[in-house]
Write a protein that holds these residues in place. Structure first.
Motif, PDB file in Angstrom:
ATOM      1  N   UNK A  96       0.830  -1.205   0.000  1.00 45.39           N
ATOM      2  CA  UNK A  96       0.000   0.000   0.000  1.00 45.39           C
ATOM      3  C   UNK A  96       0.868   1.260   0.000  1.00 45.39           C
ATOM      4  N   UNK A  97       1.967   1.232   0.770  1.00 44.45           N
ATOM      5  CA  UNK A  97       2.884   2.374   0.773  1.00 44.45           C
ATOM      6  C   UNK A  97       3.533   2.558  -0.583  1.00 44.45           C
ATOM      7  N   UNK A  98       3.917   1.456  -1.219  1.00 46.03           N
ATOM      8  CA  UNK A  98       4.519   1.544  -2.550  1.00 46.03           C
ATOM      9  C   UNK A  98       3.521   2.100  -3.558  1.00 46.03           C
ATOM     10  N   UNK A  99       2.246   1.720  -3.399  1.00 46.83           N
ATOM     11  CA  UNK A  99       1.216   2.229  -4.311  1.00 46.83           C
ATOM     12  C   UNK A  99       1.035   3.737  -4.139  1.00 46.83           C
ATOM     13  N   UNK A 100       1.055   4.172  -2.885  1.00 49.78           N
ATOM     14  CA  UNK A 100       0.925   5.619  -2.647  1.00 49.78           C
ATOM     15  C   UNK A 100       2.101   6.380  -3.249  1.00 49.78           C
ATOM     16  N   UNK A 101       3.311   5.825  -3.153  1.00 48.14           N
ATOM     17  CA  UNK A 101       4.479   6.471  -3.750  1.00 48.14           C
ATOM     18  C   UNK A 101       4.351   6.519  -5.268  1.00 48.14           C
ATOM     19  N   UNK A 102       3.864   5.426  -5.867  1.00 51.38           N
ATOM     20  CA  UNK A 102       3.672   5.422  -7.312  1.00 51.38           C
ATOM     21  C   UNK A 102       2.613   6.433  -7.736  1.00 51.38           C
ATOM     22  N   UNK A 103       1.573   6.597  -6.906  1.00 52.60           N
ATOM     23  CA  UNK A 103       0.547   7.593  -7.213  1.00 52.60           C
ATOM     24  C   UNK A 103       1.122   9.003  -7.124  1.00 52.60           C
ATOM     25  N   UNK A 104       1.993   9.213  -6.143  1.00 54.02           N
ATOM     26  CA  UNK A 104       2.655  10.511  -6.041  1.00 54.02           C
ATOM     27  C   UNK A 104       3.518  10.777  -7.267  1.00 54.02           C
ATOM     28  N   UNK A 105       4.307   9.794  -7.666  1.00 57.65           N
ATOM     29  CA  UNK A 105       5.158   9.964  -8.845  1.00 57.65           C
ATOM     30  C   UNK A 105       4.323  10.278 -10.080  1.00 57.65           C
ATOM     31  N   UNK A 106       3.164   9.629 -10.191  1.00 57.80           N
ATOM     32  CA  UNK A 106       2.290   9.914 -11.325  1.00 57.80           C
ATOM     33  C   UNK A 106       1.775  11.350 -11.263  1.00 57.80           C
ATOM     34  N   UNK A 107       1.422  11.812 -10.054  1.00 54.65           N
ATOM     35  CA  UNK A 107       0.984  13.198  -9.910  1.00 54.65           C
ATOM     36  C   UNK A 107       2.109  14.185 -10.195  1.00 54.65           C
ATOM     37  N   UNK A 108       3.336  13.792  -9.862  1.00 51.75           N
ATOM     38  CA  UNK A 108       4.483  14.680 -10.075  1.00 51.75           C
ATOM     39  C   UNK A 108       4.800  14.872 -11.557  1.00 51.75           C
ATOM     40  N   UNK A 109       4.232  14.053 -12.415  1.00 54.13           N
ATOM     41  CA  UNK A 109       4.448  14.265 -13.848  1.00 54.13           C
ATOM     42  C   UNK A 109       3.722  15.509 -14.354  1.00 54.13           C
ATOM     43  N   UNK A 110       2.747  16.009 -13.576  1.00 59.80           N
ATOM     44  CA  UNK A 110       2.047  17.253 -13.913  1.00 59.80           C
ATOM     45  C   UNK A 110       2.597  18.358 -13.015  1.00 59.80           C
ATOM     46  N   UNK A 111       3.356  19.280 -13.586  1.00 59.65           N
ATOM     47  CA  UNK A 111       3.954  20.370 -12.814  1.00 59.65           C
ATOM     48  C   UNK A 111       3.064  21.606 -12.933  1.00 59.65           C
ATOM     49  N   UNK A 112       2.657  22.156 -11.793  1.00 55.61           N
ATOM     50  CA  UNK A 112       1.809  23.346 -11.759  1.00 55.61           C
ATOM     51  C   UNK A 112       2.523  24.458 -11.003  1.00 55.61           C
ATOM     52  N   UNK A 113       1.993  25.665 -11.118  1.00 51.73           N
ATOM     53  CA  UNK A 113       2.624  26.838 -10.505  1.00 51.73           C
ATOM     54  C   UNK A 113       2.418  26.812  -8.997  1.00 51.73           C
ATOM     55  N   UNK A 114       3.485  26.820  -8.198  1.00 50.13           N
ATOM     56  CA  UNK A 114       3.332  26.829  -6.738  1.00 50.13           C
ATOM     57  C   UNK A 114       3.001  28.207  -6.171  1.00 50.13           C
ATOM     58  N   UNK A 115       3.307  29.273  -6.927  1.00 48.59           N
ATOM     59  CA  UNK A 115       3.017  30.639  -6.483  1.00 48.59           C
ATOM     60  C   UNK A 115       2.428  31.407  -7.665  1.00 48.59           C
ATOM     61  N   UNK A 116       1.811  32.532  -7.355  1.00 45.72           N
ATOM     62  CA  UNK A 116       1.320  33.430  -8.399  1.00 45.72           C
ATOM     63  C   UNK A 116       2.413  34.438  -8.735  1.00 45.72           C
ATOM     64  N   UNK A 117       2.567  34.723 -10.025  1.00 50.61           N
ATOM     65  CA  UNK A 117       3.586  35.678 -10.437  1.00 50.61           C
ATOM     66  C   UNK A 117       3.839  35.595 -11.926  1.00 50.61           C
TER      67      UNK A 117
END
Length: 397
Positions: A160-181
């Motif tokens: 389950x922990x490995x699955x959560x890490x894989x889900x995070x890695x999949x989310x990390x493939x989409x880079x969004x703006x952390x701040x406005x500017x």
């Protein structure tokens, strides 16, 4: 012959008398003193002014972020235009998701397998517990089944922990703006391999700096800092981050004539630089139009004292004697005498005199080059405001 000689003598006598008279008139004209030079004089102008200081500094962004990937992969999409304004959460980059989706699917399958193992171990343990009550199974066999159940549960937790890490890695493939500017230009084109992670060799994709508000950093000398602290010692908040210097500040850019931008001091550093004897200060300004850019130069003006009445004269009335400044004051006999003065800032085109001049003094405002100390002059009265050029702007030393 005698008559002709007498007539010659008479002519010579007349000529000598005429030359003598001309010589006497010329000598009298040369001995007469020239008239006193004409100068323009005026009384000092009284105005309520505030003493202020100016410093040069640079703009810095409140927030600045380097956009880097957390996972490695090939860059698939870019979702912004170089230099555009972005909001928090706006998509910026997409890394190829397929390898990470496959890894997540594999991790989910491992979870299903681990759950089946847990279910089998649980049922096997329950059968053993029912048998031990009838003394059909040994205690050792029961303990082994209990251990198998716990191992299966631990394996499920790991999957389950490995699955959560894989889900995070999949989310990390989409880079969004952390701040406005405002985002800079893209540093990597689509199709390139992006190195991600937390090490120092990760790929820089772009940078974002906040726009509104913006900060202005400058350095002040130790004497000015002590003067500001003393003036603010009785105010509220003297123990805050601004060290009690929560004063207002005015700002102008290098292409602006007036200090039209209003801000406030929000921070003073905690130590004076030993090498330069200065301390760093910071002010914050609104920047709704985005014109102020990090790294840009500017001039900031701080009020150094409360408004008070001061004497002002035109800059044309001030003379220089080595390092000292003076003005010519006219006494009751119209004699010009120098008075050494201390200069302040320029306000509305007139120079503030902080010491050395009284309101009753009559000052020469025009014609300093025509007089000498102790010389008599012919004064012509004029107001100090009238003697001031109209196109002068507010500035300081």
């Amino acid at each position: 012959m005698l008559e002709r000689s007498a007539s010659y003598a008479a002519v010579l006598l007349a000529l000598s008398m005429g030359l003598s008279a001309c010589s006497e008139e010329k000598s009298a004209a040369q001995s007469a003193a020239p008239p006193p030079p004409q100068v323009t004089v005026a009384k000092p102008t009284k105005k309520v002014v505030a003493d202020y200081d100016e410093y040069v500094g640079r703009f810095v962004a409140v927030d600045s972020v380097e956009v880097r990937a957390r996972v490695s992969g090939y860059l698939e999409k870019i979702h912004f235009t170089d230099g555009q304004l972005v909001k928090v959460g706006d998509p910026l980059f997409t890394i190829d998701r397929r390898p990470f989706q496959a890894a997540l699917d594999q991790a989910n399958a491992s979870i299903a397998q681990a759950e089946a193992n847990v279910a089998f171990a649980q049922s096997d343990l329950q059968r053993g517990e029912s048998l031990v009550r009838g003394t059909t199974i040994t205690q050792q066999s029961l303990d082994q089944r209990l251990q198998a159940k716990r191992v299966a549960e631990a394996n499920l937790t790991a999957q389950q922990a490995a699955s959560r890490q894989m889900a995070l890695d999949l989310n990390f493939t989409e880079l969004s703006a952390p701040i406005a500017g405002r985002i800079g230009d893209r540093r990597v084109s689509v199709g390139n391999l992006v190195t991600g992670g937390t090490a120092g060799n990760t790929t820089l994709l772009a940078t974002i700096v906040s726009v509104d508000p913006i900060r202005f950093e400058f350095t002040m000398d130790e004497a000015s800092y002590l003067r500001y602290v003393k003036a603010a010692s009785s105010s509220k908040g003297a123990q805050g981050t601004d060290r009690g210097l929560g004063m207002s500040a005015q700002l102008k850019l290098i292409d602006e004539k007036d200090f039209a931008r209003e801000g406030k001091i929000d921070f003073v550093d905690n130590a004076i630089d030993q090498s330069s004897g200065t301390i760093r200060g910071r002010a914050e300004f609104k920047n709704p139009d985005g014109r102020l850019t990090p790294g840009m130069f500017g001039r900031i003006r701080l009020v150094a004292s409360e408004p008070a009445e001061a004497l002002l004269v035109p800059d044309t009335a001030i003379g220089t004697e080595q390092v000292r400044k003076f003005v010519y004051a006219i006494d009751g006999d119209n004699v010009a005498k120098p008075k050494y003065v201390t200069l302040g800032p320029v306000v509305d085109g007139l120079r503030v005199i902080t010491a050395g001049l009284s309101p009753d003094d009559t000052v020469v405002v025009n014609g300093l080059m025509r007089i000498r100390p102790g010389a008599k002059v012919t004064p012509q009265q004029e107001s100090a405001d009238a003697a001031n050029p109209k196109d002068q702007t507010v500035r300081t030393n």
